[in-house]
Design a protein around this motif. Structure first.
Motif: not given
Length: 227
Positions: A12-21
């Motif tokens: 899982r990408s870091l972006a999947s945990y922080f989609p608003d960043v």
């Protein structure tokens, strides 16, 4: 070389945990190249974030939109700093989990939790603009240390910075009840994320902050820190 923006071994990408960043901001944070004064950019839901902007004259004599900075206008309350700082710490926490650097993970989990609690105490004791100055100077120093591989600095008080920015600027009174009810209590679920991961109990660290056990542990830790 930039660290991979992958938050765990499942891919899982870091972006999947922080989609608003935005990905560019995630990368800057992971590489410790992020400007702390721009913390508001990683919290799009910050309610008291100013919506207006002003123009300034560039060196070429052209009017351009002024860059927002770490001023009291950008961070008018404790919550306006606390919420994006909490997201920032969680991003770094996930990145350390992905890197497998358990020693730094423990140092950072402990230090960042301690720092949030200490920052709240400073907010109660000193004038808010001075606390902001102290925080951003301290944050910049911690970034330099993290670039060198040390994550323990968040857990230590900088007496020199406190003497320069805080001493002689006591708060004029306790914050109002309305201000105190706006999510001012520090969050400490980052330590739970780290500890669950290190003991093998977490497959999805991004979801642990929503569990009942983590919430109870966070409340107990906060009560002990503020006692």
């Amino acid at each position: 070389m930039a660290p991979p923006l992958v938050a765990n071994t499942t891919g899982r990408s870091l972006a999947s945990y922080f989609p608003d960043v935005r990905p560019a901001l995630l990368l800057a944070i992971a590489k410790h190249e992020f400007d702390p004064g721009q913390l508001f950019k990683i919290d799009p839901q910050m309610k008291d974030r100013p919506k207006d902007s002003h123009l300034q004259l560039s060196e070429a004599g052209i009017l351009i939109k002024a860059e927002r900075d770490a001023s009291p206008k950008e961070y008018p309350s404790f919550r306006s700093l606390h919420d994006p700082l909490h997201i920032y710490f969680n991003i770094l926490m996930h990145q350390l989990i992905a890197s497998g650097n358990h020693s730094s993970l423990i140092d950072f989990a402990h230090g960042s939790s301690k720092y949030i609690s200490g920052l709240y105490k400073l907010y109660l004791e000193y004038e808010w603009p001075q606390v902001l100055e102290y925080h951003f100077k301290f944050h910049n120093r911690c970034i330099v240390e993290m670039q060198e591989g040390s994550y323990s600095g968040w857990g230590h008080v900088d007496a020199d910075l406190m003497s320069f920015h805080l001493f002689g600027h006591p708060s004029h009174g306790p914050p109002s009840l309305a201000a105190s009810s706006q999510g001012l209590q520090p969050r400490t679920c980052r330590s739970n994320i780290a500890m669950h991961f290190l003991t093998g109990n977490a497959r999805h660290p991004g979801r642990l902050g929503r569990s009942t056990s983590a919430a109870n542990a966070a409340r107990q830790t906060t009560e002990q820190a503020l006692a």
